[in-house]
Motif scaffolding. Structure first.
Motif, mmCIF file in Angstrom:
data_model
loop_
_atom_site.group_PDB
_atom_site.id
_atom_site.type_symbol
_atom_site.label_atom_id
_atom_site.label_comp_id
_atom_site.label_asym_id
_atom_site.label_seq_id
_atom_site.Cartn_x
_atom_site.Cartn_y
_atom_site.Cartn_z
ATOM 1 N N GLY A 167 2.751 6.234 12.612
ATOM 2 C CA GLY A 167 2.288 5.994 13.865
ATOM 3 C C GLY A 167 1.128 6.221 14.259
ATOM 4 O O GLY A 167 0.228 6.293 13.333
ATOM 5 N N ASN A 168 0.742 6.781 15.538
ATOM 6 C CA ASN A 168 -0.697 7.152 15.586
ATOM 7 C C ASN A 168 -1.098 8.272 15.019
ATOM 8 O O ASN A 168 -2.235 8.896 15.321
ATOM 9 C CB ASN A 168 -1.095 6.920 17.192
ATOM 10 C CG ASN A 168 -0.403 8.322 17.957
ATOM 11 O OD1 ASN A 168 -0.092 9.373 17.635
ATOM 12 N ND2 ASN A 168 -0.440 8.148 19.203
ATOM 13 N N ALA A 169 -0.142 9.261 14.248
ATOM 14 C CA ALA A 169 -0.451 10.530 13.814
ATOM 15 C C ALA A 169 -0.922 11.673 14.425
ATOM 16 O O ALA A 169 -1.782 12.346 14.112
ATOM 17 C CB ALA A 169 -1.246 9.992 12.335
ATOM 18 N N GLY A 170 -0.698 11.634 15.698
ATOM 19 C CA GLY A 170 -1.261 12.684 16.644
ATOM 20 C C GLY A 170 -0.808 14.133 16.195
ATOM 21 O O GLY A 170 -1.147 15.101 16.749
ATOM 22 N N LYS B 73 6.352 -0.877 -2.236
ATOM 23 C CA LYS B 73 5.419 -0.157 -3.363
ATOM 24 C C LYS B 73 4.720 0.923 -2.771
ATOM 25 O O LYS B 73 3.647 0.584 -2.189
ATOM 26 C CB LYS B 73 4.938 -1.526 -4.126
ATOM 27 C CG LYS B 73 4.366 -0.963 -5.526
ATOM 28 C CD LYS B 73 5.537 -1.823 -6.495
ATOM 29 C CE LYS B 73 5.453 -1.029 -7.774
ATOM 30 N NZ LYS B 73 6.189 0.049 -8.017
ATOM 31 N N ILE B 74 4.580 2.313 -2.980
ATOM 32 C CA ILE B 74 3.859 3.157 -2.813
ATOM 33 C C ILE B 74 2.400 2.895 -3.554
ATOM 34 O O ILE B 74 2.656 3.524 -4.896
ATOM 35 C CB ILE B 74 4.629 4.483 -2.894
ATOM 36 C CG1 ILE B 74 5.813 4.535 -1.893
ATOM 37 C CG2 ILE B 74 3.594 5.611 -2.467
ATOM 38 C CD1 ILE B 74 6.508 5.658 -1.728
ATOM 39 N N ASP C 5 -1.505 -2.064 10.928
ATOM 40 C CA ASP C 5 -2.870 -2.134 10.668
ATOM 41 C C ASP C 5 -3.452 -1.281 12.221
ATOM 42 O O ASP C 5 -4.139 -0.450 12.232
ATOM 43 C CB ASP C 5 -3.534 -3.436 10.823
ATOM 44 C CG ASP C 5 -4.955 -3.408 10.657
ATOM 45 O OD1 ASP C 5 -5.558 -2.494 9.829
ATOM 46 O OD2 ASP C 5 -5.686 -4.022 11.406
ATOM 47 N N LEU C 6 -2.646 -1.593 13.345
ATOM 48 C CA LEU C 6 -3.251 -1.097 14.448
ATOM 49 C C LEU C 6 -2.870 0.591 14.141
ATOM 50 O O LEU C 6 -3.701 1.547 14.907
ATOM 51 C CB LEU C 6 -2.418 -1.752 15.544
ATOM 52 C CG LEU C 6 -2.610 -0.841 17.060
ATOM 53 C CD1 LEU C 6 -4.145 -1.218 17.365
ATOM 54 C CD2 LEU C 6 -1.596 -1.226 18.170
ATOM 55 N N MET C 7 -1.858 0.998 13.953
ATOM 56 C CA MET C 7 -1.272 2.271 13.872
ATOM 57 C C MET C 7 -2.382 3.029 12.732
ATOM 58 O O MET C 7 -2.617 4.230 12.773
ATOM 59 C CB MET C 7 0.210 2.576 13.390
ATOM 60 C CG MET C 7 1.093 2.369 14.519
ATOM 61 S SD MET C 7 0.863 3.209 16.028
ATOM 62 C CE MET C 7 -0.214 2.276 16.983
ATOM 63 N N PHE C 8 -2.600 2.307 11.533
ATOM 64 C CA PHE C 8 -3.522 2.865 10.733
ATOM 65 C C PHE C 8 -5.072 2.959 11.527
ATOM 66 O O PHE C 8 -5.550 4.106 11.188
ATOM 67 C CB PHE C 8 -3.709 1.758 9.537
ATOM 68 C CG PHE C 8 -5.045 1.686 8.695
ATOM 69 C CD1 PHE C 8 -5.053 2.870 7.669
ATOM 70 C CD2 PHE C 8 -6.056 0.806 8.878
ATOM 71 C CE1 PHE C 8 -6.299 2.882 6.867
ATOM 72 C CE2 PHE C 8 -7.125 0.855 8.117
ATOM 73 C CZ PHE C 8 -7.029 2.012 7.085
ATOM 74 N N LEU D 64 -2.872 1.288 4.260
ATOM 75 C CA LEU D 64 -2.055 0.501 4.618
ATOM 76 C C LEU D 64 -1.020 0.074 3.162
ATOM 77 O O LEU D 64 -1.695 0.336 2.165
ATOM 78 C CB LEU D 64 -2.481 -0.718 4.945
ATOM 79 C CG LEU D 64 -3.160 -0.778 6.616
ATOM 80 C CD1 LEU D 64 -3.904 -2.012 6.695
ATOM 81 C CD2 LEU D 64 -1.856 -0.835 7.299
ATOM 82 N N TYR D 65 0.106 -0.347 3.496
ATOM 83 C CA TYR D 65 0.649 -0.624 2.155
ATOM 84 C C TYR D 65 1.850 -1.588 2.843
ATOM 85 O O TYR D 65 2.102 -1.976 3.770
ATOM 86 C CB TYR D 65 1.275 0.487 1.246
ATOM 87 C CG TYR D 65 2.680 1.274 1.947
ATOM 88 C CD1 TYR D 65 2.877 1.408 3.344
ATOM 89 C CD2 TYR D 65 3.649 1.433 0.983
ATOM 90 C CE1 TYR D 65 4.093 1.964 3.592
ATOM 91 C CE2 TYR D 65 4.950 1.787 1.310
ATOM 92 C CZ TYR D 65 5.158 2.140 2.600
ATOM 93 O OH TYR D 65 6.367 2.669 3.099
#
Ligand code: SAM
Length: 217
Positions: free
Chosen positions: A57-60, A109-110, A81-84, A104-105
């Motif tokens: 997510g936003n990684a707060g 597949k990691i 893309d937005l959260m990235f 992004l992925y």
């Protein structure tokens, strides 16, 4: 609420985008912070660990993770893309110091080599996994031997009361998640289901049951 509105909420939770997506990212981070911190605590992070998170997510919460030990490297993978973009902005200092890396992925597949990470975690994403067994084997592949993976999600019994989960979501109980894990080579080392108070959409406090499962390679 109409079906289209419920479907729109579900789609935002699955992959935040557009103007509403930023708001959704903030709301998710706030509402789910206890689950996220709990997941991080259960990883037993130690100095110099390389840590991967799927669907941050936003990684707060990344600042909280860096308080756990010295010389950590955090890698975040997203489908939105937005959260990235949001995560990179919120964590710009960690990004410029090369402590945090965001990519992004495709959700399946990691994009990392075998045995790259000491710890991997994910919170509130299992509902959206397209191929759960395959993603688990990807997580297994990129974990170092004896590395840990912590899977955290809200229980089906709670989630099914939310009207938007009829769209986009695959709900899991602890039993169903354990059945999935048993198809893989992971060892189950810890599991628990807790209940916390969260604010509902209408403002009152409700009980949310959530599960954390810690696995070892
Ligand atoms: C409900 S939000 C949860 C965000 C955050 N982890 C939290 O608990 O607040 C789900 C997030 O996971 C991302 N996502 C969905 N499917 C994913 C997958 N297969 N792998 C990684 N991220 C995924 C979405 O883009 C979204 O940002």
């Amino acid at each position: 609420m109409k079906d289209e509105e419920l479907q729109a909420i579900a789609s935002q939770l699955k992959k935040p985008s557009g103007e509403k997506g930023i708001e959704m990212g903030n709301m998710m981070n706030e509402t789910n912070i206890n689950m996220t911190r709990h997941s991080i605590e259960n990883l037993n992070i130690s100095a110099s660990n390389k840590i991967l998170e799927l669907g941050h997510g936003n990684a707060g919460h990344v600042e909280f993770l860096f308080e756990k030990a010295k010389d950590l490297k955090y890698y975040g993978l997203e489908m939105s893309d937005l959260m990235f973009q949001e995560a990179r902005q919120i964590n710009r200092n960690f990004v410029s110091q090369k402590q945090a890396f965001f990519s992004l992925y495709d959700g399946n597949k990691i994009p990392f080599e075998e045995e790259t990470f000491d710890k991997i975690f994910t919170v509130n994403t299992i509902y959206f996994w397209q191929k759960p067994e395959e993603l688990l084997s990807e997580i297994y592949r990129v974990l170092k031997p004896n590395g840990n993976f912590c899977l955290t999600f809200a229980e089906e019994s709670f989630m099914k009361q939310l009207p938007f989960t009829q769209f986009e979501f695959e709900l899991y109980s602890i039993e169903k998640a354990l059945q999935l894990v048993e198809k893989t080579s992971f060892k189950i080392i810890y599991k628990e289901t807790l209940t916390e108070k969260v604010k509902s959409k209408t403002g009152e406090l409700v009980d949310r049951a959530f599960t954390t499962i810690v696995l070892e390679k």
